[in-house]
Motif scaffolding. Structure first.
Motif, PDB file in Angstrom:
ATOM      1  N   LEU A   3       0.837  -1.201   0.000  1.00 32.78           N
ATOM      2  CA  LEU A   3       0.000   0.000   0.000  1.00 32.78           C
ATOM      3  C   LEU A   3       0.873   1.254   0.000  1.00 32.78           C
ATOM      4  CD1 LEU A   3      -2.760  -1.016   2.589  1.00 32.78           C
ATOM      5  CD2 LEU A   3      -2.757  -1.281   0.099  1.00 32.78           C
ATOM      6  N   PRO A   4       0.412   2.337  -0.643  1.00 32.33           N
ATOM      7  CA  PRO A   4       1.237   3.552  -0.752  1.00 32.33           C
ATOM      8  C   PRO A   4       1.735   4.093   0.578  1.00 32.33           C
ATOM      9  CG  PRO A   4      -0.643   3.697  -2.230  1.00 32.33           C
ATOM     10  CD  PRO A   4      -0.846   2.455  -1.401  1.00 32.33           C
ATOM     11  N   LEU A   5       0.952   3.964   1.633  1.00 35.25           N
ATOM     12  CA  LEU A   5       1.336   4.520   2.932  1.00 35.25           C
ATOM     13  C   LEU A   5       2.566   3.825   3.514  1.00 35.25           C
ATOM     14  CD1 LEU A   5       0.402   6.652   4.999  1.00 35.25           C
ATOM     15  CD2 LEU A   5      -0.952   4.866   6.105  1.00 35.25           C
ATOM     16  N   PHE A   6       2.782   2.557   3.150  1.00 32.69           N
ATOM     17  CA  PHE A   6       3.855   1.762   3.760  1.00 32.69           C
ATOM     18  C   PHE A   6       4.939   1.339   2.768  1.00 32.69           C
ATOM     19  CE2 PHE A   6      -0.325   0.751   5.592  1.00 32.69           C
ATOM     20  CZ  PHE A   6      -0.171   1.299   6.850  1.00 32.69           C
ATOM     21  N   ARG A   7       4.732   1.614   1.504  1.00 34.60           N
ATOM     22  CA  ARG A   7       5.571   1.046   0.444  1.00 34.60           C
ATOM     23  C   ARG A   7       7.045   1.407   0.580  1.00 34.60           C
ATOM     24  NH1 ARG A   7       2.945   2.903  -4.612  1.00 34.60           N
ATOM     25  NH2 ARG A   7       1.374   1.371  -3.989  1.00 34.60           N
ATOM     26  N   ASP A   8       7.343   2.629   1.020  1.00 28.43           N
ATOM     27  CA  ASP A   8       8.729   3.100   1.038  1.00 28.43           C
ATOM     28  C   ASP A   8       9.370   3.050   2.424  1.00 28.43           C
ATOM     29  OD1 ASP A   8       8.609   3.657  -1.712  1.00 28.43           O
ATOM     30  OD2 ASP A   8       7.712   5.624  -1.332  1.00 28.43           O
ATOM     31  N   MET A   9       8.689   2.477   3.385  1.00 29.33           N
ATOM     32  CA  MET A   9       9.247   2.397   4.731  1.00 29.33           C
ATOM     33  C   MET A   9      10.475   1.489   4.773  1.00 29.33           C
ATOM     34  SD  MET A   9       5.988   2.045   7.329  1.00 29.33           S
ATOM     35  CE  MET A   9       7.039   2.212   8.785  1.00 29.33           C
ATOM     36  N   ALA A  10      11.384   1.777   5.684  1.00 31.65           N
ATOM     37  CA  ALA A  10      12.498   0.877   5.929  1.00 31.65           C
ATOM     38  C   ALA A  10      11.949  -0.442   6.477  1.00 31.65           C
ATOM     39  CB  ALA A  10      13.474   1.500   6.926  1.00 31.65           C
ATOM     40  N   GLU A  11      12.596  -1.534   6.110  1.00 31.91           N
ATOM     41  CA  GLU A  11      12.115  -2.857   6.502  1.00 31.91           C
ATOM     42  C   GLU A  11      11.969  -2.987   8.019  1.00 31.91           C
ATOM     43  OE1 GLU A  11      10.954  -5.293   4.907  1.00 31.91           O
ATOM     44  OE2 GLU A  11      11.409  -4.782   2.840  1.00 31.91           O
ATOM     45  N   GLU A  12      12.953  -2.500   8.754  1.00 24.19           N
ATOM     46  CA  GLU A  12      12.919  -2.631  10.204  1.00 24.19           C
ATOM     47  C   GLU A  12      11.758  -1.849  10.797  1.00 24.19           C
ATOM     48  OE1 GLU A  12      15.780  -1.808  14.118  1.00 24.19           O
ATOM     49  OE2 GLU A  12      16.577  -1.540  12.090  1.00 24.19           O
ATOM     50  N   CYS A  13      11.527  -0.636  10.301  1.00 22.00           N
ATOM     51  CA  CYS A  13      10.430   0.187  10.819  1.00 22.00           C
ATOM     52  C   CYS A  13       9.078  -0.433  10.471  1.00 22.00           C
ATOM     53  CB  CYS A  13      10.519   1.609  10.260  1.00 22.00           C
ATOM     54  SG  CYS A  13      11.857   2.592  10.977  1.00 22.00           S
ATOM     55  N   PHE A  14       8.966  -0.988   9.265  1.00 19.46           N
ATOM     56  CA  PHE A  14       7.702  -1.623   8.883  1.00 19.46           C
ATOM     57  C   PHE A  14       7.440  -2.844   9.759  1.00 19.46           C
ATOM     58  CE2 PHE A  14       5.365  -4.772   6.301  1.00 19.46           C
ATOM     59  CZ  PHE A  14       4.186  -4.055   6.119  1.00 19.46           C
ATOM     60  N   ALA A  15       8.476  -3.633  10.016  1.00 22.13           N
ATOM     61  CA  ALA A  15       8.315  -4.817  10.862  1.00 22.13           C
ATOM     62  C   ALA A  15       7.881  -4.430  12.270  1.00 22.13           C
ATOM     63  CB  ALA A  15       9.615  -5.611  10.891  1.00 22.13           C
ATOM     64  N   ARG A  62       2.741   6.777  15.615  1.00 26.60           N
ATOM     65  CA  ARG A  62       3.466   8.016  15.942  1.00 26.60           C
ATOM     66  C   ARG A  62       4.968   7.760  16.084  1.00 26.60           C
ATOM     67  NH1 ARG A  62      -1.424   8.794  18.807  1.00 26.60           N
ATOM     68  NH2 ARG A  62      -0.578   7.867  20.723  1.00 26.60           N
ATOM     69  N   SER A  63       5.320   6.627  16.639  1.00 30.33           N
ATOM     70  CA  SER A  63       6.751   6.298  16.759  1.00 30.33           C
ATOM     71  C   SER A  63       7.384   6.117  15.391  1.00 30.33           C
ATOM     72  CB  SER A  63       6.927   5.023  17.594  1.00 30.33           C
ATOM     73  OG  SER A  63       6.489   5.216  18.916  1.00 30.33           O
ATOM     74  N   ALA A  64       6.660   5.430  14.482  1.00 32.40           N
ATOM     75  CA  ALA A  64       7.170   5.235  13.125  1.00 32.40           C
ATOM     76  C   ALA A  64       7.261   6.552  12.380  1.00 32.40           C
ATOM     77  CB  ALA A  64       6.273   4.254  12.374  1.00 32.40           C
ATOM     78  N   PHE A  65       6.311   7.447  12.629  1.00 32.43           N
ATOM     79  CA  PHE A  65       6.341   8.782  12.003  1.00 32.43           C
ATOM     80  C   PHE A  65       7.623   9.516  12.384  1.00 32.43           C
ATOM     81  CE2 PHE A  65       5.456  13.328  12.070  1.00 32.43           C
ATOM     82  CZ  PHE A  65       4.840  13.543  10.843  1.00 32.43           C
ATOM     83  N   ASP A  66       8.015   9.416  13.647  1.00 29.19           N
ATOM     84  CA  ASP A  66       9.233  10.094  14.109  1.00 29.19           C
ATOM     85  C   ASP A  66      10.502   9.404  13.606  1.00 29.19           C
ATOM     86  OD1 ASP A  66       7.741  11.964  15.519  1.00 29.19           O
ATOM     87  OD2 ASP A  66       7.770  10.790  17.379  1.00 29.19           O
ATOM     88  N   ALA A  67      10.452   8.088  13.422  1.00 27.21           N
ATOM     89  CA  ALA A  67      11.664   7.324  13.124  1.00 27.21           C
ATOM     90  C   ALA A  67      11.936   7.151  11.640  1.00 27.21           C
ATOM     91  CB  ALA A  67      11.574   5.943  13.787  1.00 27.21           C
ATOM     92  N   ASP A  68      10.899   7.168  10.808  1.00 30.67           N
ATOM     93  CA  ASP A  68      11.059   6.820   9.388  1.00 30.67           C
ATOM     94  C   ASP A  68      10.600   7.978   8.514  1.00 30.67           C
ATOM     95  OD1 ASP A  68      10.182   5.622   6.704  1.00 30.67           O
ATOM     96  OD2 ASP A  68      11.169   3.900   7.635  1.00 30.67           O
ATOM     97  N   GLY A  69      11.546   8.602   7.835  1.00 29.80           N
ATOM     98  CA  GLY A  69      11.228   9.758   7.010  1.00 29.80           C
ATOM     99  C   GLY A  69      10.291   9.441   5.860  1.00 29.80           C
ATOM    100  N   ALA A  70      10.456   8.270   5.246  1.00 30.01           N
ATOM    101  CA  ALA A  70       9.598   7.899   4.123  1.00 30.01           C
ATOM    102  C   ALA A  70       8.151   7.734   4.576  1.00 30.01           C
ATOM    103  CB  ALA A  70      10.103   6.610   3.481  1.00 30.01           C
ATOM    104  N   PHE A  71       7.972   7.133   5.749  1.00 27.34           N
ATOM    105  CA  PHE A  71       6.625   6.961   6.291  1.00 27.34           C
ATOM    106  C   PHE A  71       6.022   8.319   6.653  1.00 27.34           C
ATOM    107  CE2 PHE A  71       3.879   5.727  10.050  1.00 27.34           C
ATOM    108  CZ  PHE A  71       2.860   5.182   9.282  1.00 27.34           C
ATOM    109  N   ALA A  72       6.825   9.194   7.238  1.00 32.42           N
ATOM    110  CA  ALA A  72       6.335  10.534   7.576  1.00 32.42           C
ATOM    111  C   ALA A  72       5.880  11.281   6.331  1.00 32.42           C
ATOM    112  CB  ALA A  72       7.416  11.320   8.311  1.00 32.42           C
ATOM    113  N   ARG A  73       6.657  11.176   5.256  1.00 23.97           N
ATOM    114  CA  ARG A  73       6.264  11.857   4.004  1.00 23.97           C
ATOM    115  C   ARG A  73       4.974  11.257   3.434  1.00 23.97           C
ATOM    116  NH1 ARG A  73      11.922  11.855   3.607  1.00 23.97           N
ATOM    117  NH2 ARG A  73      11.976   9.894   2.456  1.00 23.97           N
ATOM    118  N   ALA A  74       4.834   9.935   3.546  1.00 22.68           N
ATOM    119  CA  ALA A  74       3.607   9.292   3.065  1.00 22.68           C
ATOM    120  C   ALA A  74       2.396   9.760   3.867  1.00 22.68           C
ATOM    121  CB  ALA A  74       3.744   7.771   3.140  1.00 22.68           C
ATOM    122  N   ILE A  75       2.556   9.947   5.162  1.00 18.98           N
ATOM    123  CA  ILE A  75       1.468  10.456   6.002  1.00 18.98           C
ATOM    124  C   ILE A  75       1.114  11.883   5.604  1.00 18.98           C
ATOM    125  CG2 ILE A  75       0.972  11.284   8.341  1.00 18.98           C
ATOM    126  CD1 ILE A  75       2.019   8.721   9.440  1.00 18.98           C
TER     127      ILE A  75
END
Length: 232
Positions: free
Chosen positions: A12-24, A113-126
């Motif tokens: 899904l677009p919201l999660f597609r570019d997240m780092a693997e560790e952050c997505f896990a 919220r933790s992923a938003f702070d830790a993963d720039g790609a996820f923050a941009r998707a949000i």
């Protein structure tokens, strides 16, 4: 969560570019659940425990004040609700319930919220998701202020026909009470507007909609990209 479900969510677009560790980390406490129709998912004034993502089905976002109730929007795959409340950790401004049998992804709000702070790609998707939501609200506001209820209905019919392949025939995706509230009118006004659209090339029987004269309906609806184009 099963591996094949996680792979579907990952796409899904919201999660597609997240780092693997952050997505896990984000999905380790997530749920992908099926709900029947008319199940309450969120309640106005409550603070969010989860971020909800519509994977299958439809969810009605609505609000009540006194004895009045109105539909604000109907979420389709793969949209979120209500993302701003989750990001800000603030109470919901509306409630949500399934319109039909649906599959919903529930992500713990604190983990989001933790992923938003830790993963720039996820923050941009949000941010992109929130921007899309803002523009959608602006289009709805313009439509309600600049159009008659019959014109709003005509443009809604054109948009839903386009989503169903533009063949000139589709079935209403939800009952007429929900449609009336979605378009900002009473059920009685909806009935009158449906009758009026017969003069502009539309036939509606029960929940079956047929556009007999697309050009005539287009002339009456007078769509504009700044209100009606989802990609605009």
């Amino acid at each position: 969560m099963r591996a094949d479900d996680a792979a579907q969510i990952r796409s899904l677009p919201l999660f597609r570019d997240m780092a693997e560790e952050c997505f896990a980390d984000l999905i380790q406490a997530a749920y992908l659940q099926r709900f029947p129709a008319q199940v309450a998912l969120i309640t106005e004034h409550d603070k969010p425990d989860f971020l909800h993502v519509v994977v299958e089905g439809r969810v009605e976002i609505y609000s009540r004040h006194g004895k009045r109730e109105t539909t604000i929007s109907v979420c389709r795959p793969f949209s979120t609700f209500i993302l701003a409340a989750v990001v800000r950790d603030l109470p919901y401004l509306a409630s949500g319930r399934t319109v039909e049998a649906s599959r919903i992804l529930l992500l713990p709000a604190e983990d989001v919220r933790s992923a938003f702070d830790a993963d720039g790609a996820f923050a941009r998707a949000i941010v992109r998701e929130l921007s899309t939501s803002f523009r959608g609200v602006m289009k709805e506001l313009k439509s309600h202020k600049l159009r008659t209820s019959a014109e709003r209905l005509a443009n809604w019919i054109l948009a839903n026909d386009a989503r169903n392949g533009g063949c000139g025939h589709f079935t209403l995706p939800y009952d007429k009470r929900t449609l009336a509230a979605r378009l900002g009118m009473t059920p009685e006004n909806l009935s009158r507007n449906l009758a009026q659209l017969a003069e502009h090339g539309v036939t509606i029987r029960n929940r079956d909609v047929t556009i007999d004269d697309p050009d005539r309906l287009m002339d009456f609806a007078n769509p504009t990209p700044s209100i009606d184009d989802e990609a605009y």
